[in-house]
Design an enzyme around this catalytic site. Structure first.
Site, PDB file in Angstrom:
ATOM      1  N   ARG A 116     -25.953 119.066  -6.996  1.00 48.59           N
ATOM      2  CA  ARG A 116     -26.696 118.801  -5.761  1.00 48.59           C
ATOM      3  C   ARG A 116     -25.747 118.640  -4.581  1.00 48.59           C
ATOM      4  O   ARG A 116     -26.019 119.134  -3.486  1.00 48.59           O
ATOM      5  CB  ARG A 116     -27.540 117.540  -5.919  1.00 48.59           C
ATOM      6  CG  ARG A 116     -28.376 117.226  -4.699  1.00 48.59           C
ATOM      7  CD  ARG A 116     -29.147 115.927  -4.867  1.00 48.59           C
ATOM      8  NE  ARG A 116     -30.051 115.711  -3.748  1.00 48.59           N
ATOM      9  CZ  ARG A 116     -30.693 114.565  -3.517  1.00 48.59           C
ATOM     10  NH1 ARG A 116     -30.533 113.532  -4.341  1.00 48.59           N
ATOM     11  NH2 ARG A 116     -31.485 114.450  -2.482  1.00 48.59           N
ATOM     12  N   ARG A 207     -20.845 115.699 -34.953  1.00 49.40           N
ATOM     13  CA  ARG A 207     -20.452 116.892 -34.193  1.00 49.40           C
ATOM     14  C   ARG A 207     -19.152 117.536 -34.663  1.00 49.40           C
ATOM     15  O   ARG A 207     -18.688 118.504 -34.056  1.00 49.40           O
ATOM     16  CB  ARG A 207     -20.320 116.523 -32.707  1.00 49.40           C
ATOM     17  CG  ARG A 207     -21.580 115.948 -32.091  1.00 49.40           C
ATOM     18  CD  ARG A 207     -22.712 116.957 -32.035  1.00 49.40           C
ATOM     19  NE  ARG A 207     -23.860 116.429 -31.289  1.00 49.40           N
ATOM     20  CZ  ARG A 207     -24.936 117.131 -30.977  1.00 49.40           C
ATOM     21  NH1 ARG A 207     -25.028 118.398 -31.353  1.00 49.40           N
ATOM     22  NH2 ARG A 207     -25.943 116.577 -30.309  1.00 49.40           N
TER      23      ARG A 207
END
Length: 240
Positions: A116, A207
């Site tokens: 943004r 993971r």
């Protein structure tokens, strides 16, 4: 991808008179904090008293007793005592796909490069958005040489098209916060990540290579493991 360790738990050496460590060069700050937390749960003494009176027992003789204690704590599941060790990492060049996977893990703190507020047009200071190429796509550079357009070619063309679309929106006055809607999951970002040791061990178990996770996040898991072990070598066996 690049991972650097920014900070990790250290003792307050202004009050270093509260402990007397044998073979001090062989004992890490993390081990001392862990010992204080673990023994506090089972001792009538205060944490400072524990460090003052029990350091010789646990860290003397090559730290045999401390190794036994830490192994017992992990095997018994009493790993809340490891939450007092925190690590902060600067992570560069990971995809938004990986970021979405990271947020599925608990007890991690994130500060992420904003799409943004940071402009990613070709004529901006960023010179356009960077992106991550998935392993299986990259491999087609060599596995599909007989094709006029490999999967990698298709992928790179898509990234170029998206950059053009983003640039066109910015030039038409569309604010960055709205133009970012066209950026892909592959778009790279940088972030600061903080997590405690218990969380990192849990993250790694889910993971690590061979656990069925996507290649990029297994790379991150390995990098985090390496950085932790560099400053707290005693933790290595608990990442297995």
């Amino acid at each position: 991808m690049k991972v650097n360790l920014l900070a990790h738990t250290q003792l307050n050496y202004k009050n270093s008179n509260f402990y007397d460590l044998p073979h001090e060069e062989l004992v890490t700050d993390g081990q001392v904090v862990s010992l204080a937390a673990i023994r506090q749960c089972y001792s009538h003494k205060t944490a400072l008293e524990v460090l003052k009176t029990e350091s010789e027992k646990y860290f003397g003789d090559k730290g045999i007793e401390s190794k036994r204690l830490f192994k017992q704590i992990v095997s018994s599941g009493h790993t809340s005592t490891l939450e007092h060790l925190n690590f902060t990492f600067a992570i560069e060049g990971v995809s938004r796909s990986l970021l979405a996977q990271l947020t599925r893990h608990r007890h991690m703190s994130f500060s992420v490069q904003s799409q943004r507020y940071v402009k990613f047009s070709s004529d901006s200071r960023s010179e356009g958005f960077d992106y991550v190429v998935p392993e299986k796509v990259e491999e087609t550079r060599n596995t599909e040489p007989y094709l006029e357009r490999t999967a990698l070619d298709v992928y790179l063309e898509a990234m170029d098209y998206i950059q053009g679309a983003y640039d066109a929106l910015i030039k038409r006055g569309i604010p960055q916060e709205d133009a970012r809607a066209v950026l892909p999951n592959a778009a790279a970002c940088n972030l600061v990540l903080t997590a405690n040791l218990r969380t990192l061990l849990d993250f790694y178990s889910k993971r690590k290579p061979g656990a069925g996770a996507q290649h990029e996040i297994t790379q991150l898991a390995e990098e985090l493991k390496v950085r932790v072990i560099e400053v707290e070598p005693w933790t290595e066996e608990f990442f297995e």
